[in-house]
Design a protein around this motif. Structure first.
Motif, PDB file in Angstrom:
ATOM      1  N   LEU A  69      12.207  21.508   5.527  1.00 58.77           N
ATOM      2  CA  LEU A  69      12.221  20.323   4.672  1.00 58.77           C
ATOM      3  C   LEU A  69      10.982  19.460   4.892  1.00 58.77           C
ATOM      4  CD1 LEU A  69      15.974  19.226   4.877  1.00 58.77           C
ATOM      5  CD2 LEU A  69      14.834  20.473   3.037  1.00 58.77           C
ATOM      6  N   GLU A  70      10.485  19.395   6.133  1.00 55.24           N
ATOM      7  CA  GLU A  70       9.284  18.619   6.426  1.00 55.24           C
ATOM      8  C   GLU A  70       8.088  19.130   5.627  1.00 55.24           C
ATOM      9  OE1 GLU A  70       8.578  18.713  10.585  1.00 55.24           O
ATOM     10  OE2 GLU A  70      10.411  17.638  11.099  1.00 55.24           O
ATOM     11  N   ASN A  84      11.799  12.808   2.989  1.00 49.99           N
ATOM     12  CA  ASN A  84      12.115  13.876   3.937  1.00 49.99           C
ATOM     13  C   ASN A  84      13.001  13.389   5.075  1.00 49.99           C
ATOM     14  OD1 ASN A  84      11.823  16.270   5.688  1.00 49.99           O
ATOM     15  ND2 ASN A  84      10.458  14.934   6.830  1.00 49.99           N
ATOM     16  N   SER A  85      12.592  12.292   5.725  1.00 52.65           N
ATOM     17  CA  SER A  85      13.373  11.797   6.861  1.00 52.65           C
ATOM     18  C   SER A  85      14.738  11.280   6.413  1.00 52.65           C
ATOM     19  CB  SER A  85      12.605  10.694   7.589  1.00 52.65           C
ATOM     20  OG  SER A  85      12.257   9.656   6.711  1.00 52.65           O
ATOM     21  N   PHE A  86      14.802  10.699   5.210  1.00 56.42           N
ATOM     22  CA  PHE A  86      16.092  10.225   4.695  1.00 56.42           C
ATOM     23  C   PHE A  86      17.029  11.399   4.412  1.00 56.42           C
ATOM     24  CE2 PHE A  86      18.783   8.697   1.114  1.00 56.42           C
ATOM     25  CZ  PHE A  86      19.485   7.735   1.828  1.00 56.42           C
ATOM     26  N   LEU A  87      16.491  12.485   3.837  1.00 54.42           N
ATOM     27  CA  LEU A  87      17.306  13.671   3.581  1.00 54.42           C
ATOM     28  C   LEU A  87      17.797  14.279   4.882  1.00 54.42           C
ATOM     29  CD1 LEU A  87      18.485  15.761   1.641  1.00 54.42           C
ATOM     30  CD2 LEU A  87      16.301  16.982   1.738  1.00 54.42           C
ATOM     31  N   ALA A  88      16.927  14.324   5.904  1.00 54.84           N
ATOM     32  CA  ALA A  88      17.359  14.833   7.210  1.00 54.84           C
ATOM     33  C   ALA A  88      18.471  13.965   7.784  1.00 54.84           C
ATOM     34  CB  ALA A  88      16.173  14.882   8.166  1.00 54.84           C
ATOM     35  N   GLY A  89      18.408  12.659   7.494  1.00 54.73           N
ATOM     36  CA  GLY A  89      19.453  11.761   7.979  1.00 54.73           C
ATOM     37  C   GLY A  89      20.790  12.030   7.332  1.00 54.73           C
TER      38      GLY A  89
END
Length: 474
Positions: free
Chosen positions: A195-196, A204-209
């Motif tokens: 994803l990164e 990206n970081s929001f989706l990982a969250g």
């Protein structure tokens, strides 16, 4: 008295006992135990008194469970000593921008096996992995106590009783963790790395969250916006969040399958989600509570789920009694779930004129907000005035973002474009709402006020239920 009601009383008694276990000593427990035994013996033929006496004894067992767990500290004797230790990294390393935290268990000091765990703060590189056995040297320190925060209690809920800063690690061996969990963590790392590459920041970081509960890489300004708008829960692995997401998936699947199959597939989704985030203890708890939340929303008679909820809470607290005091995520998650079960049906009647597609998230968001309000004010001293409308605006799109983001890792196009579009909409709404002058304001309270609030809330729920029962035809 029905057996189901007696069972419910016993489960609640154990949970209440665990709560009070922090405040009473062994002498008081012994005195209360004698009182309950004598009362039960004298009034053996009086069912109500006997049940209360047994409930009292069960509550004392809960208090004893908390006291023995909280006071067990194998590392206390080694505080402020420079020692050489051996242990295994028993949790996924917590990687930050400039450092890494390692939870080390199965400790051996001077050929002595210890039950306690220790937290190491090491440099960002070299990288460490779950399941590695390490030998290290450092000064063992007691976690600090601050005026408004107990770092010691925060770590204690994980079984961590000491910290070591910048230890010297001089030997590493592989393969001492659970192989299944090690595989899940590796899959999670590869997934998030994929994803990164595909998504820019902050999408990206929001989706990982929201997908795997990783919030360490989320920009601070976005975290502040989520806090102001009361939407931090979307990046938390909680029973309430999982229930909301699974409900949306269930609603979507109904268009393609019958109600029973779509419900089963939604439950399977919860299990897969727990596996994808690494199957940590907190994720498993959230998954179980999410499944119970789904059952509560889909079972017509609420009393069928009451005992299951009480039993689940009692078992979770029995396994780790400290979560009742020191795990804010557990408190918020369970309170929100109680709101769905007990307050949701009331709001559904009052919001009957609201369109169903709005009610789908308006009712659970409002119910959870009412149920968690005292906890939020006590721990965060901040009240969000826009939490309910913002949740209604974005919660429809969170499952879509998760679905498109998950599929994009395997088939980038067109799903990465769809994921970016949905994530951008959610972030835009959150950021816009957080800039409203009156979006959030300071408001603090204490547990005494919180207790009065919950007593009044329980009383109102009871009165509503009595009214409903009296209005039903004979």
């Amino acid at each position: 008295m029905p057996k189901s009601k007696i069972f419910l009383i016993f489960c609640i008694a154990f949970i209440v006992g665990v709560f009070f276990g922090r405040f009473i000593n062994y002498q008081i427990m012994a005195i209360l135990a004698m009182i309950f035994i004598i009362a039960g013996t004298i009034a053996f033929r009086n069912q109500r008194v006997l049940i209360l006496a047994i409930a009292g004894i069960i509550a004392l067992l809960g208090s004893l469970r908390f006291a023995t767990d909280y006071r067990q500290n194998d590392l206390e004797q080694f505080y402020d000593q420079e020692l050489v230790l051996q242990g295994v990294i028993v949790e996924e390393p917590d990687v930050r921008s400039d450092k890494t935290f390692l939870t080390v268990g199965k400790l051996i000091i001077n050929n002595q096996q210890l039950e306690s765990k220790i937290l190491l703060r090491v440099s960002r590189f070299p990288e460490y992995e779950y399941g590695q056995m390490i030998n290290f040297e450092g000064k063992i320190l007691e976690p600090k106590e601050f005026e408004d925060f107990s770092y010691k209690n925060y770590l204690s809920r994980y079984g961590i009783d000491a910290v070591v800063y910048n230890p010297k690690i001089f030997e590493i061996e592989e393969g001492f963790g659970n192989p299944v969990r090690a595989l899940l963590i590796q899959i999670k790392k590869k997934f998030t790395h994929r994803l990164e590459i595909l998504l820019p920041e902050p999408q990206n970081s929001f989706l990982a969250g929201i997908l795997v509960g990783m919030r360490k890489t989320i920009p601070q300004d976005l975290l502040d916006s989520l806090s102001i708008t009361g939407t931090t829960h979307v990046i938390a692995i909680s029973g309430f969040n999982i229930t909301i997401i699974a409900s949306a998936i269930n609603w979507f699947l109904i268009f393609f399958f019958n109600r029973r199959i779509s419900f089963i597939l939604a439950l399977v989704t919860i299990v897969l989600f727990v596996i994808m985030v690494g199957a940590s203890a907190s994720a498993v708890r959230a998954g179980i509570m999410g499944i119970l939340g789904m059952l509560a929303l889909n079972i017509g008679r609420r009393k069928n789920i009451n005992n299951a909820l009480a039993l689940t809470a009692a078992v979770m607290v029995a396994i780790n009694p400290q979560i009742l005091h020191f795990d804010l995520g557990f408190l918020l998650s369970f309170a929100a779930l109680m709101g769905l079960v007990f307050i949701g049906p009331i709001l559904t009647q009052y919001f009957c004129r609201v369109p169903k597609f709005i009610n789908f998230y308006l009712v659970p968001s409002t119910a959870a907000y009412i149920a968690t309000l005292p906890i939020i004010l006590i721990y965060f001293s901040r009240l969000s005035a826009v939490a309910i409308p913002v949740n209604v605006l974005i919660l429809y799109f969170i499952p879509l973002a998760m679905l498109f983001g998950f599929l994009a890792a395997f088939l980038p196009y067109p799903f990465i474009w769809l994921a970016w579009g949905v994530l951008t909409y959610v972030l835009t709404v959150v950021e816009w709402a957080s800039k409203i002058p009156w979006a959030s304001f300071s408001f603090s309270t204490n547990w005494y006020v919180g207790a009065v609030y919950y007593i009044l809330l329980i009383g109102l729920i009871w009165l509503w239920n009595q009214k409903q029962n009296n209005s039903q035809p004979l």
